[in-house]
Design an enzyme around this catalytic site. Structure first.
Site, mmCIF file in Angstrom:
data_model
loop_
_atom_site.group_PDB
_atom_site.id
_atom_site.type_symbol
_atom_site.label_atom_id
_atom_site.label_comp_id
_atom_site.label_asym_id
_atom_site.label_seq_id
_atom_site.Cartn_x
_atom_site.Cartn_y
_atom_site.Cartn_z
ATOM 1 C CD GLU A 1 -10.747 -2.017 -8.276
ATOM 2 O OE1 GLU A 1 -9.671 -1.768 -7.688
ATOM 3 O OE2 GLU A 1 -11.861 -1.777 -7.764
ATOM 4 C CG ASP B 1 -5.930 -7.316 -7.666
ATOM 5 O OD1 ASP B 1 -4.896 -7.547 -7.016
ATOM 6 O OD2 ASP B 1 -6.824 -6.554 -7.248
ATOM 7 C CD GLU C 1 -3.028 -1.029 0.197
ATOM 8 O OE1 GLU C 1 -3.098 0.007 -0.503
ATOM 9 O OE2 GLU C 1 -3.816 -1.986 0.063
ATOM 10 C CD GLU D 1 -14.917 -5.560 -1.353
ATOM 11 O OE1 GLU D 1 -14.938 -5.274 -2.564
ATOM 12 O OE2 GLU D 1 -13.955 -5.295 -0.616
#
Length: 612
Positions: free
Chosen positions: A414, A300, A159, A393
């Site tokens: 996304e 991802d 992150e 989710e």
């Protein structure tokens, strides 16, 4: 046939012929005047004989009105998205700064990813994209004065990289466009670049493992805790090549790109016999702890960075890695344009679910030209959005409903990201409709007096007391760019800057921006500009060093000649004619330049006087 019409608040003039031009002048509440022109070619058999011309005129008017309404709709979307951004941004400043993120239900803040005013860093380039240069300048200066990474805080390596390092790199590369005064040598130097480098250096201890794959957490002051777990997700290993390569090529320090590539290559070697990778791996032993293979959470951005890294760095090795994965993904995880989770060694289905994080995939497919597949998959995902007004989710594909305890929607970007890429690729207004749906859903469901709240349960729209920094960095940004095809980030190369940077022939801002997984745009041209300068400097240093070395004695020369007669020459692996994918041939050390020294400098400096 021709005619004129005058009515309350609008006027129109039209005529019909083989080439009919309709011009409609509309005054809308004295606020906007839109002139639309549309040329319609009429078939040869349509003549100026009354009814047929009237059909033609009606068609022209309808086309013009449709375009007018579309333009008004897009303009309304721009302003609405801007107002959403400032409602969220000002709420953060008023109630949460200097904490990392806003808690919109209680109108206060909390530290989440390192206590570095994260939302401010994440939102900085969005300010510029929306055209607010003044606030960009103010915040960039504020961050330089207030943010310190030398703090005793445990931070996520993943992150911190995508949000902090990526955000600062992007802001650095956009600072000149924002009207900030840049120092000599920009874009290869600058205060925001030094901040990004400082933050990235705090992450380097995490890469000191036998495999080169990083730990998931690092203390910004003390390094890796001795009790830190060696288990991390796949994306936490493979999502560094964009930011770290950019740092190396801008600063000239290869350590960042080196550790990112080592981690990628180490991870590549762990794929299963059917070509898949799992979800969590032990970075010390290379053993897979979670063996579910898919394209969603935990994996991802690994695939995303292989594609985007190959484009930004023009790197065939990264692209070949992705294409091998893509074959396995299609063979084992794809069913009816959905992507399921399977066991990485056997290929058997382990979780028949769609995860919201997978919605980036159609956009990624568009980057490698797989539009048909991307469109079909996007349609599947869009049906889920329309079912709930957002993406849960987890979504059970067989049941067509949410998965227990995975019903939340934290305002993820996304699907909007994919819509932006696919609209650019196709021009299909279906993707604009998704944008309108997203604006309406977010506004109606999640807006509260102090910002926008994550949705705890998409079924009944209960809210959670958190506004993730990516809402300003990604969701709002991609929405705005979807409706702004003329934004500088969509530049096709027609506009650019020349004569800036370390060399007067550097071309910057010509388009081709690569978004990291937090939607921070990076300019590949700047990396090329700075790395070329560094290569030229290194080659010049090599030349000067060789010229300063003493000449070998005649006995040494004779001894070398004797040895060469008795032993065949052995080629060093680094001198192989066939270079490995992704590797670069190093310039040979020249003991004697083949050209006069002054001419050598002119060639390396790209200074030509003969019109070449």
């Amino acid at each position: 046939m021709s005619g004129e019409y005058a009515g309350h608040g609008r006027t129109g003039t039209f005529s019909a012929s083989r080439n009919c031009v309709v011009q409609i002048l509309v005054t809308w509440s004295n606020q906007c005047i839109i002139i639309l022109k549309h040329e319609v070619k009429v078939a040869d058999e349509w003549h100026d004989n009354g009814p047929q011309d009237l059909i033609t005129v009606s068609l022209c008017i309808q086309i013009a009105i449709n375009k007018m309404l579309c333009t008004l709709s897009v303009s309304y979307a721009w302003e609405k998205i801007k107002s959403m951004f400032y409602h969220a941004y000002n709420s953060y400043l008023d109630h949460a700064y200097p904490y990392d993120e806003l808690r919109p239900l209680t109108c206060d803040g909390q530290d989440t990813w390192g206590s570095v005013s994260l939302t401010l860093i994440d939102a900085l380039d969005t300010l510029l994209i929306l055209g607010n240069y003044t606030e960009f300048q103010r915040v960039a200066t504020l961050l330089q004065d207030t943010v310190d990474f030398d703090i005793d805080v445990n931070a996520s390596v993943f992150e911190t990289n995508i949000r902090v390092v990526g955000g600062l790199l992007s802001a650095h590369l956009l600072s000149k466009r924002a009207g900030m005064e840049v120092e000599p040598g920009w874009p290869c130097s600058g205060p925001l670049l030094r901040m990004a480098e400082d933050a990235a250096r705090k992450l380097l201890p995490a890469f000191q493992t036998p495999t080169g794959m990083p730990y998931g957490t690092v203390n910004l002051l003390r390094g890796v805790n001795p009790t830190e777990t060696p288990v991390t997700c796949t994306a936490g290993v493979g999502t560094f090549i964009l930011e770290f390569s950019a740092l190396s090529r801008l600063t000239g320090d290869p350590v960042f790109e080196d550790v990112a590539r080592k981690a990628l290559r180490s991870l590549w070697k762990t794929r299963s016999e059917i070509g898949l990778v799992g979800n969590h791996i032990d970075v010390l032993s290379k053993k897979w702890v979670a063996q579910d293979a898919g394209i969603g959470a935990g994996v991802d951005s690994y695939f995303e960075y292989l594609v985007k890294g190959s484009i930004m760095l023009q790197d065939e090795e990264l692209l070949s890695m992705f294409l091998e994965y893509d074959k396995a993904i299609k063979n084992y995880t794809k069913f009816d344009d959905w992507y399921l989770w399977v066991q990485m060694h056997k290929g058997t289905v382990s979780m028949p679910v769609f995860q919201s994080l997978e919605a980036f995939w159609p956009g990624l497919q568009s980057l490698i030209g797989e539009l048909d597949s991307a469109l079909r998959t996007f349609h599947n995902y869009y049906t889920v959005w329309r079912q709930f007004g957002g993406l849960p989710e987890f979504y059970s594909i067989p049941q067509g409903y949410t998965v227990d305890k995975r019903e939340g929607y934290p305002l993820r970007p996304e699907l909007i990201e994919s819509a932006m890429y696919l609209y650019k690729a196709t021009g299909d207004h279906t993707f604009l409709q998704l944008g309108r749906d997203a604006v309406e859903s977010i506004e109606k469901i999640t807006r509260v007096p102090c910002g926008y709240a994550s949705v705890k349960d998409i079924r009944d729209h209960k809210l959670d007391n958190r506004m993730e920094s990516f809402f300003l960095a990604e969701t709002i940004k991609y929405l705005y760019l979807l409706f702004d095809p003329d934004n500088f980030l969509h530049n096709s190369g027609l506009d650019f800057e020349l004569g800036t940077g370390p060399s007067e022939d550097c071309v910057l801002g010509a388009g081709g921006y690569i978004f990291n997984t937090e939607a921070h745009p990076l300019d590949p041209a700047a990396l090329h500009c700075c790395s070329r300068k560094q290569e030229e400097r290194r080659e010049l240093q090599d030349i000067l060093l060789n010229l300063s070395e003493p000449l070998p004695s005649p006995q040494d020369t004779q001894s070398q000649e004797t040895d060469s007669e008795t032993e065949p020459p052995v080629m060093d692996p680094s001198e192989s004619i066939a270079l490995k994918p992704g590797s670069r041939r190093k310039a040979p050390l020249l003991s004697c330049p083949m050209q006069p020294f002054s001419a050598r400098l002119a060639v390396m400096g790209q200074v030509f006087t003969d019109g070449t």
